[in-house]
Design a protein around this motif. Sequence first.
Motif, PDB file in Angstrom:
ATOM      1  N   THR A  38       1.154  -6.482   5.745  1.00 34.76           N
ATOM      2  CA  THR A  38       1.167  -7.852   5.799  1.00 34.76           C
ATOM      3  C   THR A  38       1.129  -8.282   7.289  1.00 34.76           C
ATOM      4  OG1 THR A  38       2.253  -8.580   3.744  1.00 34.76           O
ATOM      5  CG2 THR A  38       2.192 -10.275   5.566  1.00 34.76           C
TER       6      THR A  38
ATOM      7  N   GLN B   7      -1.525  -2.856   1.400  1.00 29.36           N
ATOM      8  CA  GLN B   7      -0.683  -4.151   0.967  1.00 29.36           C
ATOM      9  C   GLN B   7       0.046  -4.227   2.247  1.00 29.36           C
ATOM     10  OE1 GLN B   7       1.329  -3.428  -2.471  1.00 29.36           O
ATOM     11  NE2 GLN B   7      -0.471  -3.016  -3.805  1.00 29.36           N
TER      12      GLN B   7
ATOM     13  N   ASN C  14      -0.014   1.451  -3.475  1.00 25.55           N
ATOM     14  CA  ASN C  14       0.217   0.100  -2.659  1.00 25.55           C
ATOM     15  C   ASN C  14      -0.617   0.374  -1.289  1.00 25.55           C
ATOM     16  OD1 ASN C  14       1.511   2.558  -1.262  1.00 25.55           O
ATOM     17  ND2 ASN C  14       3.378   1.563  -1.078  1.00 25.55           N
TER      18      ASN C  14
END
Length: 88
Positions: A23, A21, A18
């Motif tokens: 945001t 990732q 991950n």
Amino acid sequence: MKLLSFLYITIFLIGCSNYGQLTFVTKLPKAVKENSGIAYYSNEKAWFIEDHGNDDVIYQIDFKGKLLKELRVKNAKNHDWEDLTHSR
């Protein structure tokens, strides 16, 4: 030995799957120069504190980057605030 090395590398790579990732939510207002701690408050707001050398203030900011409130902390100095929490 090769099998064991392969197993360790595989587990390491799966654990990093991950990576990247995050945001981006918003830019913080200029009043918050050095964020040190965040307490998530609701779907649209969070509280922020700054690190050592900054004002003794807790800031409430919405997820659009708008400064909503500044709470000045009395009788306490920001020697090295590192975290903030919220309880319901």
